[in-house]
Every structure is written in C-alpha cells, then in structure tokens.
Design a protein around this motif. Structure first.
Motif, PDB file in Angstrom:
ATOM      1  N   LEU A   1      -3.049  -5.593   0.822  1.00 20.97           N
ATOM      2  CA  LEU A   1      -3.459  -5.829  -0.543  1.00 20.97           C
ATOM      3  C   LEU A   1      -3.409  -7.296  -0.915  1.00 20.97           C
ATOM      4  N   ARG A   2      -4.096  -7.582  -2.005  1.00 14.33           N
ATOM      5  CA  ARG A   2      -4.120  -8.922  -2.585  1.00 14.33           C
ATOM      6  C   ARG A   2      -3.677  -8.772  -4.035  1.00 14.33           C
ATOM      7  N   TYR A   3      -2.842  -9.709  -4.466  1.00 17.91           N
ATOM      8  CA  TYR A   3      -2.415  -9.721  -5.870  1.00 17.91           C
ATOM      9  C   TYR A   3      -2.100 -11.143  -6.281  1.00 17.91           C
ATOM     10  N   LEU A   4      -1.899 -11.326  -7.570  1.00 14.19           N
ATOM     11  CA  LEU A   4      -1.486 -12.616  -8.114  1.00 14.19           C
ATOM     12  C   LEU A   4      -0.024 -12.535  -8.521  1.00 14.19           C
TER      13      LEU A   4
ATOM     14  N   ILE B   1      -5.991  -3.066  -3.492  1.00 10.75           N
ATOM     15  CA  ILE B   1      -5.791  -2.592  -2.124  1.00 10.75           C
ATOM     16  C   ILE B   1      -7.076  -2.887  -1.350  1.00 10.75           C
ATOM     17  N   LEU B   2      -6.952  -3.708  -0.308  1.00 10.78           N
ATOM     18  CA  LEU B   2      -8.110  -4.139   0.476  1.00 10.78           C
ATOM     19  C   LEU B   2      -8.391  -3.190   1.630  1.00 10.78           C
ATOM     20  N   GLU B   3      -7.327  -2.655   2.229  1.00 12.77           N
ATOM     21  CA  GLU B   3      -7.471  -1.752   3.378  1.00 12.77           C
ATOM     22  C   GLU B   3      -6.363  -0.714   3.326  1.00 12.77           C
ATOM     23  N   LYS B   4      -6.686   0.480   3.826  1.00 10.90           N
ATOM     24  CA  LYS B   4      -5.687   1.544   3.991  1.00 10.90           C
ATOM     25  C   LYS B   4      -5.810   2.065   5.408  1.00 10.90           C
ATOM     26  N   SER B   5      -4.685   2.359   6.028  1.00 14.63           N
ATOM     27  CA  SER B   5      -4.737   2.947   7.370  1.00 14.63           C
ATOM     28  C   SER B   5      -5.325   4.349   7.275  1.00 14.63           C
ATOM     29  N   GLU B   6      -5.962   4.779   8.360  1.00  9.04           N
ATOM     30  CA  GLU B   6      -6.456   6.156   8.386  1.00  9.04           C
ATOM     31  C   GLU B   6      -5.290   7.124   8.463  1.00  9.04           C
ATOM     32  N   LEU B   7      -4.207   6.684   9.100  1.00  9.33           N
ATOM     33  CA  LEU B   7      -3.021   7.524   9.214  1.00  9.33           C
ATOM     34  C   LEU B   7      -2.383   7.701   7.840  1.00  9.33           C
ATOM     35  N   THR B   8      -2.208   8.953   7.442  1.00  8.62           N
ATOM     36  CA  THR B   8      -1.516   9.228   6.186  1.00  8.62           C
ATOM     37  C   THR B   8      -0.213   9.948   6.490  1.00  8.62           C
ATOM     38  N   VAL B   9       0.717   9.839   5.565  1.00  6.70           N
ATOM     39  CA  VAL B   9       2.040  10.421   5.729  1.00  6.70           C
ATOM     40  C   VAL B   9       2.385  11.171   4.452  1.00  6.70           C
ATOM     41  N   LEU B  10       2.935  12.367   4.605  1.00  5.75           N
ATOM     42  CA  LEU B  10       3.421  13.114   3.444  1.00  5.75           C
ATOM     43  C   LEU B  10       4.798  12.585   3.074  1.00  5.75           C
TER      44      LEU B  10
ATOM     45  N   THR C   1      -0.964  -9.567   1.603  1.00  5.89           N
ATOM     46  CA  THR C   1       0.119  -9.075   2.436  1.00  5.89           C
ATOM     47  C   THR C   1      -0.120  -7.627   2.806  1.00  5.89           C
ATOM     48  N   SER C   2       0.712  -7.119   3.681  1.00  2.00           N
ATOM     49  CA  SER C   2       0.632  -5.716   4.092  1.00  2.00           C
ATOM     50  C   SER C   2       1.973  -5.044   3.856  1.00  2.00           C
ATOM     51  N   PHE C   3       1.910  -3.750   3.600  1.00  2.00           N
ATOM     52  CA  PHE C   3       3.113  -2.936   3.463  1.00  2.00           C
ATOM     53  C   PHE C   3       2.913  -1.678   4.286  1.00  2.00           C
ATOM     54  N   SER C   4       4.020  -1.132   4.783  1.00  2.00           N
ATOM     55  CA  SER C   4       3.938   0.147   5.475  1.00  2.00           C
ATOM     56  C   SER C   4       5.096   1.013   5.003  1.00  2.00           C
ATOM     57  N   GLY C   5       4.999   2.303   5.311  1.00  2.00           N
ATOM     58  CA  GLY C   5       6.075   3.226   4.968  1.00  2.00           C
ATOM     59  C   GLY C   5       6.281   3.370   3.469  1.00  2.00           C
ATOM     60  N   PHE C   6       7.555   3.454   3.072  1.00  2.00           N
ATOM     61  CA  PHE C   6       7.892   3.730   1.679  1.00  2.00           C
ATOM     62  C   PHE C   6       7.369   2.660   0.709  1.00  2.00           C
ATOM     63  N   PRO C   7       7.519   1.361   1.009  1.00  2.00           N
ATOM     64  CA  PRO C   7       6.949   0.361   0.088  1.00  2.00           C
ATOM     65  C   PRO C   7       5.429   0.523  -0.095  1.00  2.00           C
ATOM     66  N   ALA C   8       4.702   0.892   0.967  1.00  2.00           N
ATOM     67  CA  ALA C   8       3.255   1.132   0.844  1.00  2.00           C
ATOM     68  C   ALA C   8       3.002   2.310  -0.089  1.00  2.00           C
ATOM     69  N   ARG C   9       3.842   3.330  -0.010  1.00  2.00           N
ATOM     70  CA  ARG C   9       3.733   4.502  -0.897  1.00  2.00           C
ATOM     71  C   ARG C   9       3.919   4.071  -2.354  1.00  2.00           C
ATOM     72  N   ILE C  10       4.927   3.233  -2.593  1.00  2.00           N
ATOM     73  CA  ILE C  10       5.184   2.781  -3.972  1.00  2.00           C
ATOM     74  C   ILE C  10       3.966   2.025  -4.510  1.00  2.00           C
ATOM     75  N   VAL C  11       3.422   1.099  -3.713  1.00  2.00           N
ATOM     76  CA  VAL C  11       2.259   0.320  -4.164  1.00  2.00           C
ATOM     77  C   VAL C  11       1.113   1.265  -4.525  1.00  2.00           C
ATOM     78  N   GLN C  12       0.820   2.230  -3.647  1.00  2.00           N
ATOM     79  CA  GLN C  12      -0.293   3.147  -3.910  1.00  2.00           C
ATOM     80  C   GLN C  12      -0.044   3.972  -5.175  1.00  2.00           C
TER      81      GLN C  12
END
Length: 159
Positions: A121-124, A89-98, A133-144
C-alpha cells in the motif's frame, strides 16, 4: 491527555459512506494531528488494534494501524502505531487467510473473515510524506479492515 471520542455503531449512516480524501492543505495541520491523537487514545481505551476516522464521526480517509497483544487480540504481534492518511491498497496477494475479526463499531460480534495474506500500500504521513510499504499476516488484516471502513464496509458484510 488526548480526548476519548464516541465510536459510531453499526446502523449509523457514517459507517456506510465513502470517506473523503484528506486534502493536501489539511496535511501537517493542527486539526489533523489532534484527530490522529484522539483516534489513537480512543482505540487504546477500547482495546482496538486499528481505527478509522469514520468510526469517530469524521468522514475522512485516515486510519491508524497498531497491532499489539491485548484482551481482544492476545496473540497480536507488536508493532509501532502507524497513522495512514489517504491509504491506497496497490496490490493484494492471491493467497487469502481466514482470521477472526471484531470491530469497535460492532461491539457484540466477531467472525471469520478471509483477507489477503500480503498487501502493498501507499499512504501519506501526517507530515505529507509518501510511504509505500507491504504488510503481511495480522497487520495486513488490520489495514484491509480499516480501509474497508473508509469505503463504508463493515467486516460483518464479508463473513
């Protein structure tokens, strides 16, 4: 038909260890592709939307993110499954969501976890291609959630 693997449960040491990076020489190998196929089959069998290699007793930095509606996550958005090797994970938004999370390794609990709304994030890929690439919402939650597994952290530690 891919193998369905046993899933490590809370309290097992492999879930608290930091997973090893996948070596360049392991990329594009039959064993890595077989591992990914078995992880995917195991995740589908258990109605997961993501899975990490340590959950199937392989301490390597490999995750699968596969958001789709199912009995555990009826409102999940549909996306193609992505196998990510050595995700970072290269960057995370300051905005967090429960949001509510569960885990194949913590079968009896769900809970509200605050996660970044957007991540970069970066991956192989399995074939050694670098993806940013970037993800937001539920897919971003899964990655984290899955990257936490690679670092030996279960979601219940974040509640």
């Amino acid at each position: 038909m891919s193998t369905i693997l046993p899933v490590a449960q809370r309290g097992e040491r492999i879930l608290t260890a930091t997973a090893a990076e996948v070596a360049r020489t392991e990329l594009n190998s039959p064993w890595l592709k077989e591992l990914a196929a078995a992880m995917y089959a195991t995740m589908l069998e258990r109605n997961g939307v993501g899975i990490a290699a340590p959950q199937v007793y392989v301490s390597k930095r490999v995750i699968i993110v596969a958001s789709r509606p199912n009995s555990r996550y009826p409102d999940a958005p549909e996306m193609d499954a992505l196998v990510m090797v050595n995700p970072e994970i290269l960057e995370k938004s300051e905005l967090t969501v429960l949001g509510e999370e569960g885990c194949l390794s913590v079968s009896d609990e769900r809970g509200q976890v605050a996660r970044a709304q957007m991540i970069k994030l970066r991956y192989l890929t399995l074939d050694a291609e670098v993806v940013e690439t970037s993800f937001s919402g539920f897919p971003a939650r899964i990655v984290q959630h899955e990257v936490d597994h690679l670092d030996g952290v279960l979601f219940i530690e974040r509640i």
